[in-house]
Motif scaffolding. Structure first.
Motif, mmCIF file in Angstrom:
data_model
loop_
_atom_site.group_PDB
_atom_site.id
_atom_site.type_symbol
_atom_site.label_atom_id
_atom_site.label_comp_id
_atom_site.label_asym_id
_atom_site.label_seq_id
_atom_site.Cartn_x
_atom_site.Cartn_y
_atom_site.Cartn_z
ATOM 1 N N SER A 30 3.461 5.733 0.953
ATOM 2 C CA SER A 30 3.995 4.448 1.399
ATOM 3 C C SER A 30 4.565 3.695 0.214
ATOM 4 O O SER A 30 3.977 3.700 -0.884
ATOM 5 N N SER A 48 -0.554 -4.522 1.201
ATOM 6 C CA SER A 48 -0.079 -3.269 1.791
ATOM 7 C C SER A 48 -0.682 -2.066 1.082
ATOM 8 O O SER A 48 -1.012 -1.057 1.722
ATOM 9 N N ILE A 72 -4.083 -1.429 2.504
ATOM 10 C CA ILE A 72 -4.006 -0.785 3.817
ATOM 11 C C ILE A 72 -3.756 0.710 3.658
ATOM 12 O O ILE A 72 -4.395 1.551 4.307
ATOM 13 N N THR A 131 1.410 3.091 11.419
ATOM 14 C CA THR A 131 1.016 4.143 10.472
ATOM 15 C C THR A 131 -0.205 4.894 10.978
ATOM 16 O O THR A 131 -0.246 6.134 10.945
ATOM 17 N N GLU A 132 -1.193 4.161 11.454
ATOM 18 C CA GLU A 132 -2.383 4.824 12.004
ATOM 19 C C GLU A 132 -2.015 5.738 13.158
ATOM 20 O O GLU A 132 -2.473 6.892 13.240
ATOM 21 N N LYS A 136 0.666 -1.395 9.942
ATOM 22 C CA LYS A 136 -0.658 -0.767 9.888
ATOM 23 C C LYS A 136 -0.926 0.032 11.153
ATOM 24 O O LYS A 136 -1.345 1.208 11.082
ATOM 25 N N GLU A 137 -0.701 -0.580 12.310
ATOM 26 C CA GLU A 137 -0.985 0.116 13.564
ATOM 27 C C GLU A 137 -0.056 1.316 13.759
ATOM 28 O O GLU A 137 -0.495 2.389 14.203
ATOM 29 N N GLU A 152 -6.830 2.652 2.476
ATOM 30 C CA GLU A 152 -7.802 2.855 3.544
ATOM 31 C C GLU A 152 -7.367 3.967 4.500
ATOM 32 O O GLU A 152 -8.212 4.665 5.081
ATOM 33 N N LEU A 153 -6.050 4.143 4.649
ATOM 34 C CA LEU A 153 -5.528 5.180 5.540
ATOM 35 C C LEU A 153 -5.374 6.534 4.852
ATOM 36 O O LEU A 153 -4.973 7.513 5.491
ATOM 37 N N ARG A 163 3.293 -6.752 9.042
ATOM 38 C CA ARG A 163 2.175 -6.088 8.360
ATOM 39 C C ARG A 163 1.245 -5.415 9.366
ATOM 40 O O ARG A 163 0.870 -4.245 9.203
ATOM 41 N N ARG A 184 7.250 -0.876 5.256
ATOM 42 C CA ARG A 184 7.101 -2.019 6.166
ATOM 43 C C ARG A 184 8.409 -2.753 6.376
ATOM 44 O O ARG A 184 8.632 -3.346 7.427
#
Length: 365
Positions: free
Chosen positions: A173, A180, A183, A133-134, A130-131, A186-187, A126, A108
Motif C-alpha cells: 500500500s 494509513s 491500517i 482492502t480487507e 480499510k474495508e 494490521e492487515l 479512509r 486510498r
C-alpha cells in the motif's frame, strides 16, 4: 535488489495528442523485459493530464500479453473509487493470465477532482479503503468475497477464475499518512514509498508500522518498495539541470492535480496530514523551497551518483525494491529513452547484484 520500471502517461498542458504520450510511454514499457528490469508498473489517475491511466489493471493485462517473465505491478489501484468485488475479479483474472506475475499495490487516493468525479465523499475514504482492502485481500485468499462492514455490504459470491495463489508477500500500500500505515500493518500489507517527506519522519513512521505489523502478524514485515523520479546522464551537471527542469515540472503537476495550494484537505477527515502541505506552500518562498525539497529527494545524477542515492534510500528505509519513473513533465522521449537505457546498463546490474537487504544491513528477516 529488485528493480522495476514505471510509466505514468503524463501530458502536461496537452502539448501533444494523448495517443502520442501512450505510444511514447509504451515504447519504454515494452523495452523493460529485454533490458533486464524485474518488473513494470503503472499508476491509476483520472480526469486530468497528471496521469492518463484510468485503469492500471487493464494496462498491466496488456503488458502481460506483451511479455513472458517480467512482474507486473500496480502503483496503485485506488480502492475507494471502485467496487471492491470487481477489483478482486480483475486481479484474479490478471494473475491467471500472467501466470502469477502480479504485484498488488493499493491506495486510498488524495485528488479531490477524482473523488468528485466518482461522486465519492473524501471524508469516508479512509474507512472505505480499510474495508475494501480487507474484502479484496480476503477474497483473493479464500476464493470467495463476503463482507459486512459499516460502508460495504457484500453477500457471498465466488471469485472466478479462482485466485491462482496467495497475495501474501506481494501486496503493498502507498501509505502517506501514519494512520494509513497502521491500517496496512494490521492487515499484513507491505509499504510502497514515494519519497516526499523528510527522512526523519519516514524512519519514524516505518518503525511504527513495523512495530504494529509484528504485533498483529507475529512476523517480520516485508521490505518496503520505493519508487523514484529518475534521470541519469553521464554528465552530472547536465543531469542536475534536467532533473530540476523535469522533476521540478513534475512537482508543479502534483500541486495542480491535488490542489495542494488550496486549503480543503485541512478540513477533510482523514487527510489532515496532507493539509499541512497548504501551510508550507503558502509560507514566504514556500513553493520554491518545496520544489527544491522534492527535487532533491528524487534520484538523478551520473550513474555512480544514482547508484549511491539508491543505496542511501535502502539505508533509510530498508527497502529491497526500486521502481524508476523515467518519463514525465513533457520530457522528450529521446531524453527518457537515453536515461532509462543508461540506468539499465550502468546502474541496474549493480543493484541486482546486491545481497538481500536483511543480509546487507544485518536486520531481522
Amino acid at each position: 535488489m529488485q528493480v522495476g520500471l514505471s510509466v505514468i502517461f503524463q501530458n502536461p498542458d496537452e502539448t501533444v495528442p494523448d495517443q502520442q504520450v501512450y505510444q511514447q510511454d509504451l515504447s519504454l514499457a515494452l523495452q523493460a523485459e529485454g533490458l533486464g528490469f524485474d518488473s513494470v508498473w503503472s499508476v491509476e489517475h483520472h480526469f486530468t493530464d497528471y496521469t492518463m491511466c484510468p485503469d492500471v489493471l487493464q494496462f498491466l493485462t496488456y503488458m502481460a500479453g506483451a511479455t513472458k517473465k517480467i512482474k507486473l505491478g500496480s502503483m496503485v489501484c485506488v480502492l475507494p473509487w471502485h467496487d471492491p468485488l470487481r477489483v478482486a475479479e480483475q486481479i484474479s483474472m490478471l494473475d491467471n493470465l500472467s501466470d502469477g506475475r502480479f504485484i498488488l499495490g493499493l491506495g486510498r487516493g488524495t485528488g479531490k477532482v477524482e473523488f468528485d468525479g466518482f461522486r465519492t465523499e473524501m471524508d469516508t475514504a479512509r474507512l472505505r479503503f480499510k474495508e475494501s482492502t480487507e474484502m479484496v485481500l480476503n477474497a483473493l485468499e479464500n476464493g470467495y468475497a463476503e463482507y459486512h462492514g459499516e460502508l460495504i455490504e457484500q453477500p457471498r459470491v465466488d471469485i472466478r477464475p479462482r485466485p491462482l495463489k496467495s497475495m501474501r508477500g506481494r501486496a503493498y500500500s502507498a501509505a502517506v499518512s501514519p494512520e494509513s500505515a497502521k491500517i496496512m500493518a494490521e492487515l499484513g500489507v507491505g509499504i510502497l514509498i514515494v519519497p516526499q517527506k523528510p527522512w526523519k519522519a519516514v524512519r519514524q513512521e516505518l518503525q511504527d508500522y513495523r512495530d504494529v505489523y509484528r504485533e498483529a502478524n507475529d512476523a517480520e514485515p516485508p521490505s518496503p518498495l520505493v519508487a523514484g523520479w529518475t534521470f541519469v546522464d553521464e554528465n552530472p551537471n547536465r543531469a542536475e539541470e534536467k532533473a530540476r527542469e523535469y522533476i521540478g515540472g513534475y512537482w508543479d503537476s502534483i500541486i495542480k492535480h491535488y490542489e495542494f495550494d488550496k486549503p480543503h484537505l485541512k478540513d477533510t477527515e482523514g487527510y489532515e496530514a496532507h493539509g499541512v502541505m497548504y501551510d508550507r506552500l503558502k509560507a514566504p518562498g514556500g513553493m520554491e523551497m518545496m520544489t527544491d525539497f522534492f527535487v532533491n529527494l528524487q534520484i538523478w545524477g551520473s550513474p555512480q551518483q544514482v547508484f549511491d542515492k539508491i543505496m542511501k534510500l535502502q539505508d533509510e528505509t530498508h527497502m529491497d525494491g526500486y521502481m524508476g519513473v523515467f518519463s514525465f513533465a513533457g520530457m522528450p522521449i529521446s531524453e527518457a529513452d537515453t536515461s532509462m537505457k543508461l540506468f539499465a546498463r550502468e546502474v541496474m546490474p549493480e543493484l541486482q547484484k546486491l545481497a538481500p537487504v536483511q543480509e546487507r544491513l544485518g536486520i531481522p528477516a
